[in-house]
Design an enzyme around this catalytic site. Structure first.
Site, PDB file in Angstrom:
ATOM      1  N   ASP A 166      33.616  35.440  32.511  1.00  0.00           N
ATOM      2  CA  ASP A 166      33.276  34.033  32.284  1.00  0.00           C
ATOM      3  C   ASP A 166      33.034  33.836  30.789  1.00  0.00           C
ATOM      4  OD1 ASP A 166      32.240  31.502  32.175  1.00  0.00           O
ATOM      5  OD2 ASP A 166      30.981  31.745  33.939  1.00  0.00           O
ATOM      6  N   ARG A 174      37.797  28.751  33.136  1.00  0.00           N
ATOM      7  CA  ARG A 174      38.859  29.659  33.562  1.00  0.00           C
ATOM      8  C   ARG A 174      39.905  29.023  34.477  1.00  0.00           C
ATOM      9  NH1 ARG A 174      34.745  33.978  35.825  1.00  0.00           N
ATOM     10  NH2 ARG A 174      33.736  31.960  36.247  1.00  0.00           N
ATOM     11  N   CYS A 231      37.144  28.901  40.007  1.00  0.00           N
ATOM     12  CA  CYS A 231      36.115  29.625  39.247  1.00  0.00           C
ATOM     13  C   CYS A 231      34.762  29.004  39.577  1.00  0.00           C
ATOM     14  CB  CYS A 231      36.421  29.639  37.751  1.00  0.00           C
ATOM     15  SG  CYS A 231      36.441  28.024  36.959  1.00  0.00           S
TER      16      CYS A 231
HETATM   17  P1  4NP Z   1      34.021  28.569  34.503  1.00  0.00           P
HETATM   18  O1  4NP Z   1      32.809  28.739  33.465  1.00  0.00           O
HETATM   19  O2  4NP Z   1      33.516  29.029  35.839  1.00  0.00           O
HETATM   20  O3  4NP Z   1      35.090  29.475  33.959  1.00  0.00           O
HETATM   21  O4  4NP Z   1      34.421  27.118  34.481  1.00  0.00           O
HETATM   22  C1  4NP Z   1      31.566  28.109  33.674  1.00  0.00           C
HETATM   23  C2  4NP Z   1      31.383  26.827  33.235  1.00  0.00           C
HETATM   24  C3  4NP Z   1      30.153  26.209  33.417  1.00  0.00           C
HETATM   25  C4  4NP Z   1      29.134  26.879  34.048  1.00  0.00           C
HETATM   26  C5  4NP Z   1      29.328  28.164  34.502  1.00  0.00           C
HETATM   27  C6  4NP Z   1      30.559  28.775  34.326  1.00  0.00           C
HETATM   28  N1  4NP Z   1      27.878  26.253  34.208  1.00  0.00           N
HETATM   29  O5  4NP Z   1      26.934  26.920  34.689  1.00  0.00           O
HETATM   30  O6  4NP Z   1      27.741  25.058  33.906  1.00  0.00           O
END
Ligand code: 4NP
Length: 152
Positions: free
Chosen positions: A123, A15, A9
């Site tokens: 997300d 995720r 992800c």
């Molecule tokens: P993930 O969600 O891709 O599902 O882990 C996110 C977690 C953190 C960030 C973006 C998406 N971030 O910009 O820090």
């Protein structure tokens, strides 16, 4: 040889750690290795988001030992299958590929449930807790399909 699967992800804290935990709970670790990574590097070394830890816990899955990693070109050599959560992850991972063999390893995880429809796992990072329950359910169904399709 173990089948090696990587869940990808953006941040590797919401995720893909859930996807790693869910698929790991369904396979024989003698035969299959599951890991996860983010296309971004902000959370390298971090534990999963507390909301992902909580929804996993509710479903008797422990993901607290996981630590954030960043996807790299080397992962193409290690893994047999690379499942990405959304179209943006797909583009980022494909950009780092060099061969058709590498590209053939990459697919969107919800293609397992909706082939060819390019459906994103939303997300949940900026949303509420219900987003995490929703993501858990989607990933659970997709992982069941992966286990049967790949005969893991
Ligand atoms: P993930 O969600 O891709 O599902 O882990 C996110 C977690 C953190 C960030 C973006 C998406 N971030 O910009 O820090």
């Amino acid at each position: 040889m173990k089948t090696k699967i990587l869940m990808v992800c953006l941040g590797n804290i919401c995720r893909s750690p859930l996807a790693e935990g869910i698929l790991t709970s369904m396979i024989d670790p003698e035969k299959v290795m599951v890991a996860s990574a983010g296309t971004g590097g902000w959370h390298v070394g971090s534990q999963p988001d507390p909301r992902s830890i909580e929804v996993a816990n509710k479903n008797n899955i422990d993901i607290t030992h996981q630590r954030g990693k960043q996807f790299s070109t080397y992962d193409y050599e290690i893994y047999d299958h690379i499942f990405v959560m959304d179209a943006s992850n797909y583009n980022d991972v494909i950009k780092l590929s060099k061969t058709d063999t590498e590209r053939a390893k990459v697919s969107m995880i919800l293609d397992e449930l909706f082939p060819g429809e390019k459906v994103d796992v939303p997300d949940p990072y900026y949303g509420g807790d219900s987003g995490f329950d929703n993501v858990y359910d989607m990933l659970y169904s997709a992982c069941e399909k992966i286990v049967s399709r790949l005969a893991l």
